[in-house]
Design a protein around this motif. Structure first.
Motif, mmCIF file in Angstrom:
data_model
loop_
_atom_site.group_PDB
_atom_site.id
_atom_site.type_symbol
_atom_site.label_atom_id
_atom_site.label_comp_id
_atom_site.label_asym_id
_atom_site.label_seq_id
_atom_site.Cartn_x
_atom_site.Cartn_y
_atom_site.Cartn_z
ATOM 1 N N GLN A 113 0.844 -1.192 0.000
ATOM 2 C CA GLN A 113 0.000 0.000 0.000
ATOM 3 C C GLN A 113 0.885 1.250 0.000
ATOM 4 O O GLN A 113 1.989 1.249 0.537
ATOM 5 N N THR A 130 -4.622 5.952 -4.896
ATOM 6 C CA THR A 130 -5.849 5.156 -4.740
ATOM 7 C C THR A 130 -5.866 3.988 -5.718
ATOM 8 O O THR A 130 -6.189 2.851 -5.349
ATOM 9 N N ASN A 133 -3.378 1.339 -4.578
ATOM 10 C CA ASN A 133 -3.857 0.567 -3.430
ATOM 11 C C ASN A 133 -4.989 -0.384 -3.803
ATOM 12 O O ASN A 133 -5.274 -1.322 -3.052
ATOM 13 N N GLN A 134 -5.612 -0.150 -4.941
ATOM 14 C CA GLN A 134 -6.641 -1.053 -5.446
ATOM 15 C C GLN A 134 -6.035 -2.163 -6.304
ATOM 16 O O GLN A 134 -6.750 -3.018 -6.822
ATOM 17 N N LYS A 136 -4.457 -1.622 -9.102
ATOM 18 C CA LYS A 136 -4.519 -1.226 -10.513
ATOM 19 C C LYS A 136 -3.216 -0.511 -10.875
ATOM 20 O O LYS A 136 -3.166 0.696 -11.092
#
Length: 234
Positions: A113, A130, A133-134, A136
């Motif tokens: 992360q 973001t 952290n997903q 992607k």
């Protein structure tokens, strides 16, 4: 025959020469079996020492008796023990993760992360974090690269872009980002440490040597990653 029975037969000397050779080969090729064999050996040695300690207490209480004859030491048995310990030592060392494996484990653990609380991060960086952290990573990389077209010396964008490239195993690109990061005026600059991580994982010609130099620099200049660099240099 299960694993424990094989190990017991090996240490009890119940295997034929062919079986023993085959089992020793299995130990060298199977770290799990090697660890089990080493544990078995250590457990039996500990039990043996406990028994000897108890006997010694009994001997100390008993009156001294002059031995009738000197016990003979079996040279063959001694050689067998030395050979066995050598095999276990070699297998144990082979079963330990090498530097590349340790670095990959470090990267997987520490770069799962990215922090959203980096302080004054732009909306673009927040979006990239973001996405990262997903999981992607390609989309996150695109966001960080767009940010760098507007601000080529943005240390945070360089750092995030490099980490993302490293997670994508694009080590060439990651090294370029981390080298640029090292040239910024960031107060606590992780660029050299991150470049070492990328080089160790890429593992091309001279990468290991250059990574060692970078890790030494991290330690000498007290840069971020010093504790880990010190451990890996030992």
């Amino acid at each position: 025959m299960n694993e424990l029975e094989q190990i017991e037969r090996f240490f009890q000397g119940e295997m034929s020469a062919t079986e023993q050779a085959s089992f020793e080969k299995q130990i060298q090729e199977n770290p799990q079996l090697a660890s089990a064999a080493a544990f078995y050996w250590q457990a039996h040695q500990a039990a043996r020492l406990e028994v000897l300690a108890e006997k010694r207490k009994q001997w100390e209480k008993a009156p001294a008796v002059k031995p009738l004859r000197k016990p003979r030491f079996s040279i063959a048995a001694g050689i067998a023990v030395v050979v066995l310990l050598a095999i276990l030592w070699l297998v144990w060392n082979r079963s330990q993760p090498n530097l590349t494996e340790r670095v990959m484990a470090y990267s997987n653990t520490n770069f799962q992360q990215l922090s959203l609380t980096m302080g004054n991060a732009t909306d673009s960086l927040q979006k990239g974090i973001t996405l990262y952290n997903q999981g992607k990573f390609p989309q996150a990389e695109q966001v960080f690269e767009v940010q760098l077209t507007h601000a080529p010396k943005d240390a945070r964008a360089l750092k995030f872009a490099g980490i993302t490239a490293m997670r994508l195993k694009n080590y060439d690109k990651a090294i370029q980002y981390f080298q640029q990061l090292s040239q910024t005026d960031l107060y606590e600059n992780p660029g050299p440490f991150y470049e070492a991580l990328a080089r160790i994982q890429r593992n091309q010609t001279d990468d290991q040597a250059k990574a060692q130099q970078l890790l030494k620099r991290v330690v000498q200049e007290n840069l971020p990653g010093k504790t880990q660099a010190t451990e890996w240099l030992d």
